[in-house]
Write a protein that holds these residues in place. Structure first.
Motif, short mmCIF file in Angstrom:
data_model
loop_
_atom_site.label_atom_id
_atom_site.label_comp_id
_atom_site.label_asym_id
_atom_site.label_seq_id
_atom_site.Cartn_x
_atom_site.Cartn_y
_atom_site.Cartn_z
N VAL A 1 0.84 -1.20 0.00
CA VAL A 1 0.00 0.00 0.00
C VAL A 1 0.88 1.26 0.00
CG1 VAL A 1 -1.72 1.31 1.31
CG2 VAL A 1 -1.92 -1.17 1.12
N ASP A 2 1.91 1.25 0.83
CA ASP A 2 2.83 2.39 0.87
C ASP A 2 3.44 2.65 -0.50
OD1 ASP A 2 2.35 2.71 3.52
OD2 ASP A 2 4.10 1.54 4.18
N LYS A 3 3.82 1.55 -1.17
CA LYS A 3 4.44 1.68 -2.49
C LYS A 3 3.45 2.26 -3.50
CE LYS A 3 8.18 -1.66 -2.56
NZ LYS A 3 8.54 -3.03 -2.96
N VAL A 4 2.20 1.77 -3.45
CA VAL A 4 1.19 2.29 -4.37
C VAL A 4 1.01 3.79 -4.11
CG1 VAL A 4 -1.27 2.25 -4.98
CG2 VAL A 4 -0.03 0.10 -4.70
N LEU A 5 0.91 4.15 -2.84
CA LEU A 5 0.70 5.57 -2.49
C LEU A 5 1.89 6.43 -2.91
CD1 LEU A 5 -1.01 5.22 1.02
CD2 LEU A 5 -2.06 6.06 -1.09
N ARG A 6 3.07 5.82 -3.03
CA ARG A 6 4.24 6.57 -3.51
C ARG A 6 4.31 6.58 -5.03
NH1 ARG A 6 8.44 3.63 -1.23
NH2 ARG A 6 7.46 2.95 0.70
N GLY A 7 3.30 5.93 -5.67
CA GLY A 7 3.22 6.02 -7.13
C GLY A 7 3.90 4.89 -7.88
N ASP A 8 4.17 3.78 -7.19
CA ASP A 8 4.85 2.66 -7.84
C ASP A 8 3.86 1.82 -8.67
OD1 ASP A 8 6.94 0.84 -8.47
OD2 ASP A 8 6.19 -0.50 -6.93
N GLU A 9 4.00 1.90 -10.00
CA GLU A 9 3.03 1.24 -10.89
C GLU A 9 3.09 -0.28 -10.82
OE1 GLU A 9 3.08 2.91 -14.81
OE2 GLU A 9 2.30 4.82 -14.06
N GLY A 10 4.29 -0.82 -10.63
CA GLY A 10 4.44 -2.27 -10.52
C GLY A 10 3.62 -2.81 -9.34
#
Ligand SMILES: Nc1nc2c(ncn2[C@@H]2O[C@H](COP(=O)(O)OP(=O)(O)O)[C@@H](O)[C@H]2O)c(=O)[nH]1
Ligand SMILES: [Mg+2]
Length: 313
Positions: free
Chosen positions: A4-13
């Motif tokens: 979730v943190d990664k998605v919120l940081r904009g990580d498309e993968g």
């Protein structure tokens, strides 16, 4: 949750992985959605529906490019519950989306296979939340569902565009099915073809005389392949967006929709879970054996299955 943190940081993968988890119906995916949910609700979620070949992908592509040029961060979800992954339709979509895909910041996801646990609407709603978590402010959902699926997908959207063409007289069918009213904006595409302007006028007249809400559904003429009329479509979408935000009627319509959507997803899940539970019971096969032997009638069989599913204490 790291994902979730990664998605919120904009990580498309990470977003792509999370959408796959949602498609597979994994609990972990839905726990992630709960964490993402507080960050959602601000994007303009736009549905584009219509018959196969009407020009939805072409329109979505042009919309994505235009919104992108205006500084919008665009996400695209292409839903086709009827085609298998890797089929011609799917590949065709990928090719046609090419222009938008080259644009930086446009994230495209195809959801092109059958049998999501809990149904297509459940998976699509989840994917839209993920894209919003990713920071998209315009989410375009292209769907070619039929009947119920189409209606359910439209409930996920703030604005729905119905795409018609002068080719098949499909607008007549849509009027009969009442499907025209699920759109907030009607697009008559392929205006380079004969009869388009007249067909658009007919539909406009129909919608004016069957007006059911304060919002007057506009009928726009578009030649998507040349990008003609796309700016007008964007203007209409923005107007509709303003209308739903400012107009209490609009926002209550959305709330009513979310209840209907939750009940629709509930129906699918309840059915799936219940069937799983009762199928293994010895009595289940027994009921159908009796039915085959005509020792019970079909209504009796239904009551017996009901008793198996929901036993009264
Ligand atoms: N003549 C004409 N063809 C168009 C127009 N817009 C799209 N098409 C063509 O119609 C076909 C179907 O378009 P597509 O966007 O894939 O439709 P979809 O199935 O609704 O997504 C493609 O060959 C497009 O190039 C238009 O404005 N005029
Ligand atoms: Mg398409």
């Amino acid at each position: 949750m790291e994902l979730v943190d990664k998605v919120l940081r904009g990580d498309e993968g990470s977003a792509a992985r999370l959408i796959s988890m949602i498609e597979e119906g994994r609990d972990e995916g839905y726990e992630a959605i709960s964490l993402l949910f507080p960050y959602t609700g601000k994007a303009h979620v736009i549905g584009v529906t219509g018959a196969p070949g009407a020009g939805k992908s072409t329109i979505v592509d042009k919309l994505a490019i235009s919104f992108g040029r205006q500084g919008g961060k665009v996400g695209i979800i292409a839903v086709d519950p009827t085609s298998a992954k890797g089929s011609g339709a799917f590949l065709g979509d990928r090719l046609r989306m090419r222009n938008a895909e080259k644009l930086e910041g446009v994230f495209i996801r195809s959801m092109a296979h059958r049998g999501f646990p809990g149904g297509i609407a459940k998976a699509t709603l989840g994917a839209a939340y993920v894209l919003e978590g990713l920071g998209k402010d315009v989410i375009l959902i292209e769907s070619v569902g039929s009947g119920q699926t189409e209606i359910q997908i439209s409930m996920i959207c703030d604005s729905v565009v119905t795409v018609l063409t002068p080719d098949y007289g499909d607008e007549i069918q849509l009027m009969k099915a009442g499907l025209l009213e699920i759109g907030d904006i009607v697009v008559m595409n392929k205006t380079d073809r004969p009869g388009a302007v007249e067909a658009a006028k007919d539909i406009e007249f129909y919608l004016m005389s069957h007006k059911k809400q304060h919002w007057q559904i506009p009928v726009l003429t578009v030649e998507a392949i040349q990008g003609k009329g796309v700016e007008d479509l964007i203007a209409a979408l923005k107007l509709h967006r303003t209308y739903t935000v400012e107009n209490s009627q609009g926002s209550s319509k959305k709330k009513e929709n979310i209840k209907r959507l939750v009940l629709a997803i509930f129906k699918e899940e309840f059915w799936g879970e219940t069937l799983k539970k009762i199928q293994d019971k010895a009595m289940f096969d027994d009921i159908f054996q009796q039915l085959q032997n005509s020792t019970i009638d079909p209504y009796k069989a239904v009551r017996m299955v009901m008793d198996l599913a929901l036993p009264t204490e």
